[in-house]
Every structure is written in structure tokens, then in C-alpha cells.
Design a protein around this motif. Sequence first.
Motif, PDB file in Angstrom:
ATOM      1  N   ASP A 146       0.827  -1.211   0.000  1.00 58.17           N
ATOM      2  CA  ASP A 146       0.000   0.000   0.000  1.00 58.17           C
ATOM      3  C   ASP A 146       0.858   1.257   0.000  1.00 58.17           C
ATOM      4  O   ASP A 146       0.559   2.235  -0.697  1.00 58.17           O
ATOM      5  CB  ASP A 146      -0.921   0.000   1.228  1.00 58.17           C
ATOM      6  CG  ASP A 146      -1.963  -1.107   1.146  1.00 58.17           C
ATOM      7  OD1 ASP A 146      -2.222  -1.584   0.024  1.00 58.17           O
ATOM      8  OD2 ASP A 146      -2.497  -1.494   2.209  1.00 58.17           O
ATOM      9  N   ALA A 147       1.954   1.230   0.787  1.00 58.99           N
ATOM     10  CA  ALA A 147       2.831   2.397   0.814  1.00 58.99           C
ATOM     11  C   ALA A 147       3.473   2.639  -0.549  1.00 58.99           C
ATOM     12  O   ALA A 147       3.587   3.787  -0.999  1.00 58.99           O
ATOM     13  CB  ALA A 147       3.908   2.212   1.883  1.00 58.99           C
ATOM     14  N   ALA A 148       3.895   1.542  -1.210  1.00 60.88           N
ATOM     15  CA  ALA A 148       4.480   1.695  -2.541  1.00 60.88           C
ATOM     16  C   ALA A 148       3.456   2.239  -3.529  1.00 60.88           C
ATOM     17  O   ALA A 148       3.775   3.105  -4.365  1.00 60.88           O
ATOM     18  CB  ALA A 148       5.024   0.349  -3.024  1.00 60.88           C
ATOM     19  N   ARG A 149       2.207   1.763  -3.432  1.00 63.39           N
ATOM     20  CA  ARG A 149       1.172   2.259  -4.334  1.00 63.39           C
ATOM     21  C   ARG A 149       0.882   3.737  -4.071  1.00 63.39           C
ATOM     22  O   ARG A 149       0.768   4.540  -5.011  1.00 63.39           O
ATOM     23  CB  ARG A 149      -0.100   1.426  -4.167  1.00 63.39           C
ATOM     24  CG  ARG A 149      -1.202   1.828  -5.143  1.00 63.39           C
ATOM     25  CD  ARG A 149      -2.360   0.842  -5.129  1.00 63.39           C
ATOM     26  NE  ARG A 149      -2.971   0.736  -3.819  1.00 63.39           N
ATOM     27  CZ  ARG A 149      -2.812  -0.296  -2.998  1.00 63.39           C
ATOM     28  NH1 ARG A 149      -2.041  -1.313  -3.350  1.00 63.39           N
ATOM     29  NH2 ARG A 149      -3.402  -0.332  -1.826  1.00 63.39           N
ATOM     30  N   GLN A 150       0.795   4.090  -2.783  1.00 64.07           N
ATOM     31  CA  GLN A 150       0.574   5.494  -2.454  1.00 64.07           C
ATOM     32  C   GLN A 150       1.741   6.366  -2.898  1.00 64.07           C
ATOM     33  O   GLN A 150       1.555   7.489  -3.376  1.00 64.07           O
ATOM     34  CB  GLN A 150       0.354   5.641  -0.941  1.00 64.07           C
ATOM     35  CG  GLN A 150      -0.913   4.974  -0.421  1.00 64.07           C
ATOM     36  CD  GLN A 150      -2.177   5.624  -0.958  1.00 64.07           C
ATOM     37  OE1 GLN A 150      -2.183   6.811  -1.295  1.00 64.07           O
ATOM     38  NE2 GLN A 150      -3.239   4.839  -1.064  1.00 64.07           N
ATOM     39  N   LEU A 151       2.964   5.834  -2.749  1.00 67.67           N
ATOM     40  CA  LEU A 151       4.131   6.590  -3.192  1.00 67.67           C
ATOM     41  C   LEU A 151       4.128   6.783  -4.692  1.00 67.67           C
ATOM     42  O   LEU A 151       4.497   7.852  -5.200  1.00 67.67           O
ATOM     43  CB  LEU A 151       5.403   5.860  -2.745  1.00 67.67           C
ATOM     44  CG  LEU A 151       6.736   6.570  -3.034  1.00 67.67           C
ATOM     45  CD1 LEU A 151       6.772   7.917  -2.333  1.00 67.67           C
ATOM     46  CD2 LEU A 151       7.901   5.705  -2.604  1.00 67.67           C
ATOM     47  N   ASN A 152       3.695   5.757  -5.415  1.00 65.42           N
ATOM     48  CA  ASN A 152       3.594   5.866  -6.868  1.00 65.42           C
ATOM     49  C   ASN A 152       2.573   6.920  -7.269  1.00 65.42           C
ATOM     50  O   ASN A 152       2.806   7.752  -8.151  1.00 65.42           O
ATOM     51  CB  ASN A 152       3.229   4.506  -7.460  1.00 65.42           C
ATOM     52  CG  ASN A 152       3.282   4.497  -8.974  1.00 65.42           C
ATOM     53  OD1 ASN A 152       3.962   5.313  -9.585  1.00 65.42           O
ATOM     54  ND2 ASN A 152       2.573   3.563  -9.582  1.00 65.42           N
ATOM     55  N   LEU A 154       1.579   9.433  -5.382  1.00 63.10           N
ATOM     56  CA  LEU A 154       2.114  10.728  -4.996  1.00 63.10           C
ATOM     57  C   LEU A 154       3.145  11.225  -5.994  1.00 63.10           C
ATOM     58  O   LEU A 154       3.174  12.413  -6.350  1.00 63.10           O
ATOM     59  CB  LEU A 154       2.733  10.626  -3.599  1.00 63.10           C
ATOM     60  CG  LEU A 154       3.390  11.901  -3.035  1.00 63.10           C
ATOM     61  CD1 LEU A 154       2.362  13.013  -2.925  1.00 63.10           C
ATOM     62  CD2 LEU A 154       4.033  11.622  -1.692  1.00 63.10           C
ATOM     63  N   SER A 155       3.997  10.300  -6.475  1.00 62.65           N
ATOM     64  CA  SER A 155       4.996  10.692  -7.461  1.00 62.65           C
ATOM     65  C   SER A 155       4.336  11.169  -8.742  1.00 62.65           C
ATOM     66  O   SER A 155       4.743  12.190  -9.331  1.00 62.65           O
ATOM     67  CB  SER A 155       5.917   9.499  -7.737  1.00 62.65           C
ATOM     68  OG  SER A 155       6.852   9.820  -8.752  1.00 62.65           O
TER      69      SER A 155
END
Length: 296
Positions: A146-152, A154-155
Motif C-alpha cells: 500500500d505504501a508503494a502504491r501510495q508513493l507511486n 504521490l509521485s
Amino acid sequence: MNNRSYALRTGLFVVVFTAAILMAVIWIGGSHERKLPYIVVTQGNVFGLRAQSTVFYRGITAGIVKRIAVDPHNPRKILIAIAVDQDIPITHGTYAQLKLQGVTGMSALELNTNADMRPLPTSAAHPARIPMHPSLFSRLKHAGTDAARQLNILSRDLEQTLGPANQRHLAAVLARAAQASRQWSALTTRLNRAAGRLPAMEDEANRTLTQMAGLTRQVRALSQHLKILSQTAQGASDVVLTRTLPKVNRALDRLASAAADVQRLSRSLRHHPRELLLGARPRAPGPGEKGYKEGP
């Protein structure tokens, strides 16, 4: 005969030795104790778990995994058949979790119990079902995903936000913010100066209020004087109406009567001037008076 006897003794030795080994294996494996069947149900990944994996109850060896299969009625579920020692308190609040065993990549089942301590009945014909909760590793994995998806996301949003057009817009916004900050500083300075004048304004206001209080007292006194004057005027008016005016009216009546007499005298002298020397002529007697004579 000797060969047959030797072969028989050899066969008996092998059978007894094999039975002893099996009994030792069964004894060491704990199969001598009675175990109760349960089925652990999960929709998650059971990687590293296999048949004969150990089942723990809060860190205590409690049983083994007997079989792992997909639920034929719901392919999204995985059914894990386990056998647990009968002295392990399996209740309605019992749940299972995967437990990693070191760096081997193998997994075991860990049983835990929450507040619901009602015993969970089971049988070989109808094994009770125990739910599986996500393990710490699964929760961390999902949280990382989930953090990676949110970071993606956000990027991607930052990339869209910091595009050429938005960069110009952001620069304009920052310039306006800087201008507003300068205006705010100037306003703060003026407010400070105005605040410095507030004590003098307060003193002036206090003096004005004092003067207004004195003026109010003067107005109140003037109102009292006007009230007294009004009462005096009312009394004078009553005196004029009740005493003076009737006398004036009577004097005016006498004056009018005298004026009428003078007018009659003037009219009589104008027609008969000798009356001024001889006096007024006697009037002719009227009807019913002495000396009255009727005309022809």
C-alpha cells in the motif's frame, strides 16, 4: 531344516525390530496421545506451510498439519486440516496465524485465543473450523504494498503538479504570497502605531465621557427648572382664567355701554345742537302715558 530355522529366526527378528522402530517413532512423534481434528480456513497465502508442519499454541507444540487443500465449494479459500492435542484449550475465540521458522522459508501454524473462552466442539465427522488471521509478515507486506502504491500515486501527482504550467502558476502564487506578507508587515506596523495612540485616545474618551456626564446633570437640572416653570405658568394661567379675565370682560362690557351712550349723545347733538345749552327736549308721551294724544 537348519536353513529353514535360520530363515524363520531372521524373519521374526526383522518383524520385531521393524515393529519396535515404528513404536519408537510413534512414541517420539507423540502420536500416542489422542488428537482432535480441526480445519483452519484462510483466503490468504500459505507459502511455506506443508503437511507434517508443526502446529503451536502460543509457542507450545500442540499438533501437526495433516493436509492442505483448496475448498471445492469456494476456490478462494484454502482448508488446512490439523490435529491438535486434546488438552489444548481450543475455543470459539481461537484463531491461527502463519509463523516463519528461521531462514529456512518453512512456516508453521501458531494458534492463539482472544477473550471468547467458550469451548469449540469438534469431531472426526464434522471438524470445527478455525479462522486464520493475517500474520505480522503479511500485514507488513500489505502495508509495504500500500505504501508503494501510495508513493507511486504521490509521485505521479507531483509530476503533474510540477509541470511547466503549474510551475508558472506556483511561482505567481508565491509572488502574491510574498506581496501579501509585505503588506501584512506594513499593516502590523500601522497597527502598532495605532496601538501606541490608544492610551491617549482612551484618556480623551474618558474626558469626553466626564464632560457628557456633567452635561447630563445640567440637562437634568434644566429639566427640573422647566418642570417648575411649567407648574408656575400653569398656576398663573389658572389665576388669569379664573380671576382676571372675568373682571376684564365686565370692564369691557361697561366700556362698550359707555361708548354706545357717547355715540348716541354725539348723534343727538349733531341733529339738535341747542340741546347742549337748553338741555334735551322732553320726549312725547307714549301710549298709556299722561298727555298722550292719538293722531287724527
